[in-house]
Design a protein around this motif. Structure first.
Motif, PDB file in Angstrom:
ATOM      1  N   GLU A 581     -43.220  95.894 -31.682  1.00 37.65           N
ATOM      2  CA  GLU A 581     -42.551  95.164 -30.605  1.00 37.65           C
ATOM      3  C   GLU A 581     -41.037  95.368 -30.654  1.00 37.65           C
ATOM      4  O   GLU A 581     -40.367  95.376 -29.615  1.00 37.65           O
ATOM      5  N   LEU A 582     -40.484  95.566 -31.863  1.00 35.42           N
ATOM      6  CA  LEU A 582     -39.044  95.822 -31.957  1.00 35.42           C
ATOM      7  C   LEU A 582     -38.697  97.198 -31.398  1.00 35.42           C
ATOM      8  O   LEU A 582     -37.686  97.364 -30.709  1.00 35.42           O
ATOM      9  N   VAL A 583     -39.525  98.170 -31.701  1.00 35.80           N
ATOM     10  CA  VAL A 583     -39.292  99.521 -31.188  1.00 35.80           C
ATOM     11  C   VAL A 583     -39.419  99.527 -29.667  1.00 35.80           C
ATOM     12  O   VAL A 583     -38.627 100.165 -28.959  1.00 35.80           O
ATOM     13  N   TYR A 584     -40.407  98.796 -29.158  1.00 41.21           N
ATOM     14  CA  TYR A 584     -40.563  98.704 -27.700  1.00 41.21           C
ATOM     15  C   TYR A 584     -39.317  98.116 -27.047  1.00 41.21           C
ATOM     16  O   TYR A 584     -38.828  98.622 -26.029  1.00 41.21           O
ATOM     17  N   HIS A 585     -38.780  97.042 -27.614  1.00 45.80           N
ATOM     18  CA  HIS A 585     -37.604  96.417 -27.019  1.00 45.80           C
ATOM     19  C   HIS A 585     -36.389  97.341 -27.076  1.00 45.80           C
ATOM     20  O   HIS A 585     -35.561  97.333 -26.153  1.00 45.80           O
ATOM     21  N   ALA A 586     -36.282  98.128 -28.134  1.00 42.93           N
ATOM     22  CA  ALA A 586     -35.174  99.082 -28.215  1.00 42.93           C
ATOM     23  C   ALA A 586     -35.302 100.151 -27.130  1.00 42.93           C
ATOM     24  O   ALA A 586     -34.316 100.508 -26.473  1.00 42.93           O
ATOM     25  N   LEU A 587     -36.510 100.664 -26.933  1.00 45.31           N
ATOM     26  CA  LEU A 587     -36.717 101.667 -25.889  1.00 45.31           C
ATOM     27  C   LEU A 587     -36.531 101.071 -24.496  1.00 45.31           C
ATOM     28  O   LEU A 587     -35.982 101.720 -23.602  1.00 45.31           O
ATOM     29  N   GLN A 588     -36.985  99.844 -24.309  1.00 46.10           N
ATOM     30  CA  GLN A 588     -36.801  99.194 -23.016  1.00 46.10           C
ATOM     31  C   GLN A 588     -35.319  98.970 -22.744  1.00 46.10           C
ATOM     32  O   GLN A 588     -34.860  99.091 -21.590  1.00 46.10           O
ATOM     33  N   LEU A 589     -34.554  98.671 -23.777  1.00 46.29           N
ATOM     34  CA  LEU A 589     -33.112  98.522 -23.609  1.00 46.29           C
ATOM     35  C   LEU A 589     -32.478  99.825 -23.147  1.00 46.29           C
ATOM     36  O   LEU A 589     -31.608  99.834 -22.264  1.00 46.29           O
ATOM     37  N   LEU A 590     -32.915 100.944 -23.716  1.00 46.68           N
ATOM     38  CA  LEU A 590     -32.384 102.246 -23.295  1.00 46.68           C
ATOM     39  C   LEU A 590     -32.726 102.519 -21.828  1.00 46.68           C
ATOM     40  O   LEU A 590     -31.891 103.029 -21.068  1.00 46.68           O
ATOM     41  N   ALA A 591     -33.951 102.177 -21.431  1.00 49.24           N
ATOM     42  CA  ALA A 591     -34.363 102.400 -20.043  1.00 49.24           C
ATOM     43  C   ALA A 591     -33.531 101.548 -19.087  1.00 49.24           C
ATOM     44  O   ALA A 591     -33.049 102.044 -18.055  1.00 49.24           O
ATOM     45  N   TYR A 592     -33.333 100.271 -19.419  1.00 48.27           N
ATOM     46  CA  TYR A 592     -32.531  99.397 -18.560  1.00 48.27           C
ATOM     47  C   TYR A 592     -31.074  99.836 -18.534  1.00 48.27           C
ATOM     48  O   TYR A 592     -30.392  99.694 -17.505  1.00 48.27           O
ATOM     49  N   THR A 593     -30.580 100.355 -19.655  1.00 47.14           N
ATOM     50  CA  THR A 593     -29.206 100.852 -19.684  1.00 47.14           C
ATOM     51  C   THR A 593     -29.038 102.021 -18.730  1.00 47.14           C
ATOM     52  O   THR A 593     -28.042 102.099 -17.986  1.00 47.14           O
ATOM     53  N   ALA A 594     -30.004 102.930 -18.737  1.00 49.12           N
ATOM     54  CA  ALA A 594     -29.941 104.073 -17.822  1.00 49.12           C
ATOM     55  C   ALA A 594     -29.952 103.606 -16.369  1.00 49.12           C
ATOM     56  O   ALA A 594     -29.167 104.095 -15.541  1.00 49.12           O
ATOM     57  N   LEU A 595     -30.819 102.644 -16.047  1.00 42.13           N
ATOM     58  CA  LEU A 595     -30.876 102.121 -14.678  1.00 42.13           C
ATOM     59  C   LEU A 595     -29.559 101.443 -14.298  1.00 42.13           C
ATOM     60  O   LEU A 595     -29.045 101.628 -13.192  1.00 42.13           O
ATOM     61  N   GLY A 596     -29.014 100.640 -15.218  1.00 43.72           N
ATOM     62  CA  GLY A 596     -27.786  99.919 -14.928  1.00 43.72           C
ATOM     63  C   GLY A 596     -26.587 100.837 -14.752  1.00 43.72           C
ATOM     64  O   GLY A 596     -25.707 100.578 -13.926  1.00 43.72           O
ATOM     65  N   ILE A 597     -26.533 101.923 -15.522  1.00 44.19           N
ATOM     66  CA  ILE A 597     -25.426 102.867 -15.390  1.00 44.19           C
ATOM     67  C   ILE A 597     -25.515 103.620 -14.075  1.00 44.19           C
ATOM     68  O   ILE A 597     -24.504 103.843 -13.397  1.00 44.19           O
ATOM     69  N   LYS A 603     -28.018  95.937 -13.116  1.00 43.17           N
ATOM     70  CA  LYS A 603     -27.626  95.139 -14.279  1.00 43.17           C
ATOM     71  C   LYS A 603     -28.467  93.876 -14.376  1.00 43.17           C
ATOM     72  O   LYS A 603     -28.499  93.228 -15.423  1.00 43.17           O
ATOM     73  N   LEU A 604     -29.128  93.535 -13.287  1.00 39.91           N
ATOM     74  CA  LEU A 604     -30.040  92.393 -13.301  1.00 39.91           C
ATOM     75  C   LEU A 604     -31.034  92.489 -14.449  1.00 39.91           C
ATOM     76  O   LEU A 604     -31.412  91.472 -15.045  1.00 39.91           O
ATOM     77  N   PHE A 605     -31.467  93.699 -14.785  1.00 41.99           N
ATOM     78  CA  PHE A 605     -32.434  93.891 -15.872  1.00 41.99           C
ATOM     79  C   PHE A 605     -31.739  94.102 -17.208  1.00 41.99           C
ATOM     80  O   PHE A 605     -32.210  93.622 -18.237  1.00 41.99           O
ATOM     81  N   LEU A 606     -30.632  94.829 -17.185  1.00 43.85           N
ATOM     82  CA  LEU A 606     -29.967  95.182 -18.441  1.00 43.85           C
ATOM     83  C   LEU A 606     -29.383  93.969 -19.147  1.00 43.85           C
ATOM     84  O   LEU A 606     -29.652  93.739 -20.339  1.00 43.85           O
ATOM     85  N   THR A 607     -28.580  93.174 -18.452  1.00 40.71           N
ATOM     86  CA  THR A 607     -27.858  92.093 -19.126  1.00 40.71           C
ATOM     87  C   THR A 607     -28.790  91.029 -19.712  1.00 40.71           C
ATOM     88  O   THR A 607     -28.621  90.639 -20.882  1.00 40.71           O
TER      89      THR A 607
END
Length: 806
Positions: A581-597, A603-607
């Motif tokens: 679950e920690l690895v999943y959250h790290a990967l999901q953070l990368l995905a949301y970062t890409a969308l937010g950039i 940023k609704l998802f990233l922040t």
């Protein structure tokens, strides 16, 4: 690695003896633990596992004999399992829930207060409240209004399923096209509520006369849940208040500590302007949908952590998926990033094939249910999300064939990743061609424009809006001249998810899907919000804390990967690769970062996800080595104290936003339309204005702000040709084909330029280079509308042109 070894270690490795395990599902449990019972002993640790002693949550525990207490006791026991409070009694569980409820009430109060301060909504007339719901918001609210005012609920639903006003002369099923189930549900609740209150004789609203001054006529204003607009907004704010309770539970469960829940909630408040815009734009789809994404991700976290899955957890995941997808057309793209992250977690060995297969099946069932409930909306079946699910299902089915490939472990990962990526793209292309669907083609074009010099009319309407620009860009605020120097109008300045309210002498001007205003912040107003997003994250320490957590997770991943890639010890992977679950959250953070950039609006998802990740600063799984030396509470409260310096300033900035909504030019326009045109008169014009005409004047329109349909985009291009350099006769001929009677011309659209290349005439130069260099038609019509049009109404902003029939 030879074939025999691979098959032996992956498929036929004998399982070590396991102690009896109890359910960890919050929705289903085989046993209940009573208050005062000693906590169960933990299973023995695997040899060589570092930091496992401090691990909470994933490890199964022996079951306990059923305890008494009836339904309340069983619920408390299940909630203890869900929140990771393994050794806690009922008192600690209920304390956690009470803290979650407190967070919910706090957030509900905060956004309600901001919304009221921003618009003085309680003292607005019905028309002013409707005008406050601009662009898509007004369109969505119009369907709620239709059902509420219909003779019966079923009659109202039939009216929106056979809508003749939104895309005249077409009759469309808006439930299929516009994700309107929230409006249907809220309208049914409103009708039930008012009927019950009338039966028992309880007053549901209070009305009074408000004197506006400055020569304006008095208005009647009603306050209370008996007013449709107040009821509509109140339910949205209650839902988003409950979302904060979910965030507290989410942070508590993920980190294994209530301190983690506290960190999540405070980070959300300290970065509130970056996390949500529900307090400024309540009717938008994200206001209904996003709280269910929080619940969905909490359930995914539980499923990844659980050693044994129960049907209740999977059913809950399915329901949350449906409630997330039904209200919002963009939900499928978010779930695509989740599926991609889970697939990556599976490929490298953090979850087993059985668990991923069940998750994929649940997503498929959810997608099928949404397809049925939306009356066969083909965009769902031809989406990248649907294609990705099919491809991953195929990869899982072909696992024996992949294992026969005599390549290294890293090569096997790359092969599966490439198979997923190219398979998804190809399948999406084929399904779109087979079904003839081009409704989401603009999404691909928008992403292409981010990396290349691609431009077309639809893409420029998006990219010229600040909220669809890159995250790093600062907002552009430009317009034409101020139009009303007599009285300041209270307006909103939109910068993606961060919206600033200021006092402006002028009016709201819209370009495509964004809002631009000629205005200056009030004296003494803090303008620090103009700094770039990463700097705002850094000032509240959210970004540094998340980076520390992310680095800790990456270190664990590298350690795990090195053991497999260097030593090829796949037979011990089951013992090495835990905490998926920690690895999943790290990967999901990368995905949301890409969308937010790529798109600042996202940023609704990233922040908020960064706020959840920040809770892991309390995790003994990651920082147990530090907590052995320093008390975790001391570290956490020191971080929160530092965060509060800028965080409290951000909150104070929000609380200082005080004003009152007013849009006199549009009010004059709506009143003229209602009393001076026939009920079947057809209107065309700018998308935001058309939503208000449809909502408040109940007149047929030919275009609207919901830009997700290929046919609607084609109609809008015809309507917007009024701002091109085409000949008036050519434009009039196309409008007559759409059966338009009146065109609402806004002079500001001719001269406004949000940034170079983004005025409407410049956008048309890309689409229609043959006429480049000519005088824009709108400039000519502002001076003299004859002979092809006749001016029938005009004020400081709007000019209504009647189309002269041939």
């Amino acid at each position: 690695m030879v074939l025999q070894a691979r098959n032996k270690h992956r498929e036929a490795a004998p399982k070590p003896p396991q102690p009896p395990r109890a359910s960890q599902s919050p929705l289903r449990g085989a046993s209940d633990v009573g208050a005062g019972e000693p906590g169960p002993e933990r299973a023995p640790l695997s040899p060589g596992r570092k930091g496992a002693a401090g691990r909470k949550g994933p490890r199964a525990e022996p079951g306990a004999p059923p305890a008494g207490g009836g339904l309340g006791g069983r619920l408390a026991a299940r909630l203890r399992w869900a929140l990771g409070l393994r050794r806690a009694g009922r008192g600690r569980t209920w304390t956690t829930l009470l803290l979650a409820v407190f967070a919910a009430v706090l957030h509900w109060s905060h956004i309600t207060h901001l919304f009221e301060n921003d618009r003085h909504f309680s003292h607005l007339s019905t028309l002013e409240r409707e005008m406050a719901f601009r662009t898509e918001m007004g369109l969505y609210y119009s369907y709620f209004k239709t059902i509420v005012e219909a003779p019966s609920f079923l009659n109202g639903v039939w009216m929106i399923m056979n809508d003749k006003l939104t895309e005249y002369p077409l009759v469309i099923n808006t439930l299929k096209r516009f994700n309107l189930y929230p409006e249907v549900i809220l309208a049914s609740w409103y009708r039930i509520y008012t009927k019950i209150m009338d039966l028992i004789g309880i007053q549901t609203k209070i009305c009074w006369t408000v004197t506006r001054g400055e020569g304006l006529s008095p208005i009647e204003s009603c306050e209370g849940l008996g007013d449709p607009a107040c009821f509509y907004v109140a339910v949205i704010f209650i839902l988003n208040g409950l979302m904060m309770a979910l965030f507290f539970i989410y942070g508590t469960y993920l980190s294994g500590s209530r301190l983690g829940g506290l960190v999540t909630v405070l980070c959300f408040f300290f970065n509130h302007g970056e996390c949500t815009r529900v307090m400024w734009t309540p009717p938008l789809r994200e206001s209904f949908s996003y709280p269910f994404l929080v619940l969905q991700m909490l359930l995914v976290t539980h499923i990844l952590r659980a050693t044994k899955l129960y049907r209740g957890s999977l059913i809950a995941l399915c329901i949350s998926n449906v409630f997330f997808m039904l209200p919002w057309q963009f939900a499928q793209f978010v779930l695509l990033t989740q599926i991609a992250s889970l697939f990556a977690v599976y490929v490298v060995g953090y979850i087993d094939i059985c668990k991923l297969r069940k998750i994929i099946y649940i997503h498929m069932i959810s997608l099928a249910l949404c397809f049925v409930l939306m009356f066969g909306n083909s965009m769902l079946l031809t989406s990248y999300y649907a294609s990705s699910l099919v491809i991953i299902w195929g990869i899982l089915a072909m696992k024996p064939h992949f294992l026969k490939i005599n390549v290294s472990e890293l090569s096997l990962w790359v092969i599966q990743g490439c198979f997923w990526l190219f398979g998804t793209v190809i399948l999406k292309y084929l399904t779109s061609k087979i079904f003839g669907i081009a409704d989401d083609a603009h999404i691909g074009n928008l992403l292409t424009s981010k990396f290349f010099s691609y431009k077309d009319f639809d893409t420029l309407l998006y990219t010229c809006a600040a909220e669809f620009d890159f995250m790093e860009k600062e907002p552009s605020v430009q317009s034409s001249r101020p139009v009303d120097e007599r009285a300041p109008h209270r307006k909103l300045l939109s910068t993606g998810h961060l919206e600033l309210s200021v006092f402006c002498r002028g009016t709201v001007y819209s370009s495509g899907l964004s809002v631009f205003i000629y205005c200056v912040p009030a004296n003494g107003f803090d303008t620090q919000w103009l700094t770039k997003t990463p700097l705002r994250y850094t000032k509240t320490l959210l970004l540094p804390v998340v980076l520390v957590v992310f680095v800790a997770i990456v270190r664990k991943i590298i350690s795990d990967m090195w053991g497999v890639l260097a030593k090829q010890q796949t037979h011990v992977r089951k013992h090495q690769f835990d905490h998926g679950e920690l690895v999943y959250h790290a990967l999901q953070l990368l995905a949301y970062t890409a969308l937010g950039i790529l798109i600042m609006r996202l940023k609704l998802f990233l922040t908020p996800h960064m706020c959840v990740m920040a809770s892991l600063i309390c995790s003994r799984q990651l920082f147990g080595w530090l907590f052995c030396k320093v008390h975790p509470g001391a570290i956490v409260f020191a971080i929160l104290a530092a965060m509060s310096i800028q965080g409290s300033a951000n909150l104070q900035t929000q609380w200082n936003i005080v004003g009152e909504f007013s849009n006199l030019p549009q009010e004059e326009l709506i009143e003229w339309i209602k009393y001076s045109t026939k009920p079947d008169a057809v209107f065309a014009g700018a998308m935001p204005t058309m939503a208000s005409v449809k909502l408040s004047a109940l007149r047929p329109i030919v275009n609207h702000p919901h830009y997700e349909d290929a046919g609607l985009r084609a109609r809008t291009k015809i309507v917007y040709s009024m701002y091109s350099r085409k000949a008036a006769e050519e434009v009039k001929r196309e409008l007559i084909k759409l059966k338009v009677n009146y065109y609402i011309l806004e002079e500001s659209w001719c001269v406004r330029r949000s940034k170079p290349g983004c005025s409407m005439p410049e956008i048309w130069d890309v689409e229609d280079p043959a006429n480049a260099g000519k005088t824009p038609l709108c400039n000519l019509l502002v001076k003299d509308s004859k002979p092809h049009f006749t001016t029938v109404f005009q004020n400081s902003v709007y000019k209504v042109l009647e189309v002269v029939k041939e």
